[in-house]
Design a protein around this motif. Sequence first.
Motif, PDB file in Angstrom:
ATOM      1  N   ARG A 109       0.819  -1.204   0.000  1.00 50.75           N
ATOM      2  CA  ARG A 109       0.000   0.000   0.000  1.00 50.75           C
ATOM      3  C   ARG A 109       0.850   1.249   0.000  1.00 50.75           C
ATOM      4  O   ARG A 109       0.638   2.183  -0.753  1.00 50.75           O
ATOM      5  CB  ARG A 109      -0.874  -0.026   1.252  1.00 50.75           C
ATOM      6  N   GLU A 110       1.862   1.257   0.851  1.00 48.26           N
ATOM      7  CA  GLU A 110       2.735   2.425   0.935  1.00 48.26           C
ATOM      8  C   GLU A 110       3.468   2.643  -0.374  1.00 48.26           C
ATOM      9  O   GLU A 110       3.586   3.769  -0.864  1.00 48.26           O
ATOM     10  CB  GLU A 110       3.748   2.204   2.057  1.00 48.26           C
ATOM     11  N   PHE A 111       3.940   1.556  -0.943  1.00 48.48           N
ATOM     12  CA  PHE A 111       4.645   1.647  -2.218  1.00 48.48           C
ATOM     13  C   PHE A 111       3.741   2.249  -3.286  1.00 48.48           C
ATOM     14  O   PHE A 111       4.143   3.131  -4.041  1.00 48.48           O
ATOM     15  CB  PHE A 111       5.116   0.247  -2.627  1.00 48.48           C
ATOM     16  N   ILE A 112       2.514   1.788  -3.317  1.00 51.62           N
ATOM     17  CA  ILE A 112       1.594   2.288  -4.336  1.00 51.62           C
ATOM     18  C   ILE A 112       1.278   3.763  -4.130  1.00 51.62           C
ATOM     19  O   ILE A 112       1.147   4.526  -5.091  1.00 51.62           O
ATOM     20  CB  ILE A 112       0.321   1.430  -4.352  1.00 51.62           C
ATOM     21  N   GLY A 167      14.243   4.113  -8.914  1.00 52.92           N
ATOM     22  CA  GLY A 167      14.759   4.351  -7.572  1.00 52.92           C
ATOM     23  C   GLY A 167      13.768   3.941  -6.500  1.00 52.92           C
ATOM     24  O   GLY A 167      14.136   3.345  -5.481  1.00 52.92           O
ATOM     25  N   LEU A 168      12.508   4.248  -6.739  1.00 50.23           N
ATOM     26  CA  LEU A 168      11.465   3.895  -5.769  1.00 50.23           C
ATOM     27  C   LEU A 168      11.364   2.387  -5.607  1.00 50.23           C
ATOM     28  O   LEU A 168      11.285   1.866  -4.488  1.00 50.23           O
ATOM     29  CB  LEU A 168      10.122   4.464  -6.236  1.00 50.23           C
ATOM     30  N   VAL A 169      11.386   1.684  -6.722  1.00 51.12           N
ATOM     31  CA  VAL A 169      11.295   0.223  -6.670  1.00 51.12           C
ATOM     32  C   VAL A 169      12.503  -0.344  -5.943  1.00 51.12           C
ATOM     33  O   VAL A 169      12.389  -1.271  -5.138  1.00 51.12           O
ATOM     34  CB  VAL A 169      11.216  -0.366  -8.093  1.00 51.12           C
ATOM     35  N   VAL A 180      13.550  -2.533   1.365  1.00 49.76           N
ATOM     36  CA  VAL A 180      12.749  -2.611   2.592  1.00 49.76           C
ATOM     37  C   VAL A 180      12.195  -4.018   2.785  1.00 49.76           C
ATOM     38  O   VAL A 180      12.238  -4.588   3.868  1.00 49.76           O
ATOM     39  CB  VAL A 180      11.600  -1.581   2.545  1.00 49.76           C
ATOM     40  N   LEU A 181      11.696  -4.600   1.694  1.00 50.77           N
ATOM     41  CA  LEU A 181      11.137  -5.944   1.771  1.00 50.77           C
ATOM     42  C   LEU A 181      12.207  -6.959   2.145  1.00 50.77           C
ATOM     43  O   LEU A 181      11.977  -7.883   2.925  1.00 50.77           O
ATOM     44  CB  LEU A 181      10.530  -6.344   0.429  1.00 50.77           C
ATOM     45  N   SER A 199      14.585 -13.562   2.229  1.00 46.69           N
ATOM     46  CA  SER A 199      14.442 -14.391   1.036  1.00 46.69           C
ATOM     47  C   SER A 199      13.427 -13.813   0.061  1.00 46.69           C
ATOM     48  O   SER A 199      13.005 -14.473  -0.873  1.00 46.69           O
ATOM     49  CB  SER A 199      14.045 -15.805   1.431  1.00 46.69           C
ATOM     50  N   ARG A 200      13.062 -12.571   0.270  1.00 46.79           N
ATOM     51  CA  ARG A 200      12.018 -11.986  -0.560  1.00 46.79           C
ATOM     52  C   ARG A 200      12.430 -11.846  -2.019  1.00 46.79           C
ATOM     53  O   ARG A 200      11.659 -12.116  -2.937  1.00 46.79           O
ATOM     54  CB  ARG A 200      11.603 -10.611  -0.007  1.00 46.79           C
TER      55      ARG A 200
END
Lengths: 304, 460
Positions: free
Chosen positions: A203-206, B302-304, B310-311, B317-318
């Motif tokens: 959600r935050e990412f979106i 950059g956002l991705v 973060v994940l 293992s994400r």
Amino acid sequence: MENQLFKPGERIAIGASGGKDSTVLAYVLSELNRRHNYGLDLFLLSVDEGITGYRDDSLETVKRNELQYGLPLKIVSYKDLYGWTMDEIVKMIGLKNNCTFCGVFRRQALDRGAALLKVDKVATGHNADDIAETVLLNILRGDIARLSRCTSITTGEDGPIPRCKPFKYTYEKEIVMYAYFKKLDYFSTECIYSPNAYRGFAREFIKDLERIRPRAILDIIKSGENFRISTSTKMPEQGTCERCGYISSQKWCKACVLLEGLNRGLPKLGIGRSRGLNSDVKKDIKQGGGTESIESKQCGSLDF
Amino acid sequence: MACSSSTCNSSGCYKGYNEEERKPTTRAAVNGRNSHQNLCVKCKSNEPICCGIDRDDAKFCRDCFKTNIYGKFKQAVTYNAMITPSDKVLVAFSGGPSSRVVLQFVHEMQYRAQRNYDASKDKSLPVFGVGVAFVDESSIHSFSSQEIEKAIEDIRSIVSNLAPPSKELYVVPIENIFSSDGFDGKERLKKLLDAVSDDTGKEDLLIHLQLLLLQKVASENGYTRVVLGSCTSRIACHVISATVKGQGYSLSADIQYVDSRWEIPVVLPLRDCSAQELNTLCGLDGLKILELLNGPRSGINGLVSSFVKVLQEENPSRECTIVRTAGKLTPFHFNRIPEIHDSNVPLATRRRQKRHSLKPNGSLSSESFCPICNSPLDKSNLSSSLSSLGSHQNSDILAAACCSSCQFQILPKEPSLLEQFVSLLPQPLITKANHGDQGDFSLLREQIQDFLLSDGEDEN
């Protein structure tokens, strides 16, 4: 119109939580039905999970909607169906996996309510943001089977009652603005148990994404529709639950497994690596748990 | 090519160990602290090191760790028939950890092959050739000339130290994508990039141009493979960003081990290794890394990148899961090495390649590709844009042939700007676009090979 969601003479239950999505959906559907003579029989169907301070307030909103839009209302409650309220469940299992229980129970509750009303379809207020989050979540959690289904505008066509999402291409922002300008009456607080949900990441990412490029939300859905997923991918076989007769891919449906766990004081029963039926997301309550597919290799487990 | 996440976020080291320095001394200190009761799970004799793939304590000792990663590399190469004795491979080197590791591993493989060749009596299997290409982007970034000179010096010394067998190094400025050299090219490149208003589009266009340049270098110098150091982390980021840009259809083409869309097939042998592992390896072995081009990216990429980071912190293992999920998407017919029909290549090699190469999925169709990003186009999405074509301007035709993502983020909207943009595009891209409709005949030929009358070639 394009997707031929409804046919004249159909009885439609609108999943109504009192939140903005379902309120706008109820309003829009009843307006269109009236103005263009769709010939649909509309009902409001609400689920009472038994969350004090949240659900009891939102149910008041739904009751007001019933009067405002002139749509008959039916409420089904967890207490009646399962003998447990969410508050009781949380007391038992804590805050980490509660969304799993709520989601699974709600799905069944909606179906049972729909069966009681004898409707042909259930319409839910899932908007574009919700579906984009679901696509991302399924990628993150390795669920290719759900990934192939989650972008369909109508799901469960071969099941008891099909569910459709008319707001699939509508941004959440648009719904909020519509509700605001039309001065619709809705309940705008989040479920008190939601901050721990995994969906929060997506959600935050979106939200951040929307700031950079708003159309990305629809692009995610488009990607989801276009994913090349082999139709020979193993899909779970559909049978019926031995305990309650509900549709299930295992011997017992997920709800029965979870209930058994609750009743026997084994809160972890049914949580963790196992296959389950629970697929669609529930509106307004972010789902934290859910099930993951079994494939395991060198990577660590997705523990909750 | 460089990884997206350049820091090792090892959550196994709880003692405030800052991975950003990646100094061997710090690592040695940590080794001492962390190696308490555990032993390496593989050889059970040495102390494990902290590499942070699992949140739990480290699993492998230093040697087993290196063996494990090299093993993954070797298996990827063998199983996908990436490098055969008759090949000449061009390693794309950006200076980052993963390209450094892939260069090192390719060298080690070549070195072993050379030793075997020298020791063998009949000299039957020749040793494959290796070259290194570095794309010099100094004309578009604001580096000082000393920085760039030092970087190139370092790269030269790295490559020269990786001999024998010796490897040719190509330092190619990005503006060489336009056949003219020097200032002219620089100006044109600047104008081209300035014509793109979207930040993400600009970054992506640059990446496409880089690949195009690598293809040019490879084909002009007789190379048969381009090796990229793309690791799991980078691929995970690509999965998410492609989904976000609406490229769900073409996604499966970009993330496989082999990509034969190009004239010179592109291979990704480090696909199963994470950025963390590769970083750790560089630290352990003292492999020099250049930080020059690993700066933060803007826009969606950059956002991705930060999202995946973060994940990954939340669950180590994400990245692996993301790539595994995307791996279940159906690849395309060009996601494998095309079979060799050259009778000069030893029969044994051809047989081995045939045995190892993946079976094609489903029917063979000739895809059409976007002229800019080379992604396969979904036929159903394409037809609408072509039918609405009024004028016959070249620029409009090219624009209509592009995928929707490129149309949105790269191509200028206004017709006059669009025309100018198309005129600035490099020649190789235009040529490829014009030949685009001919499809992939070599693969069709392969399918009907058994039915064709041979011209005296060897039977396979």
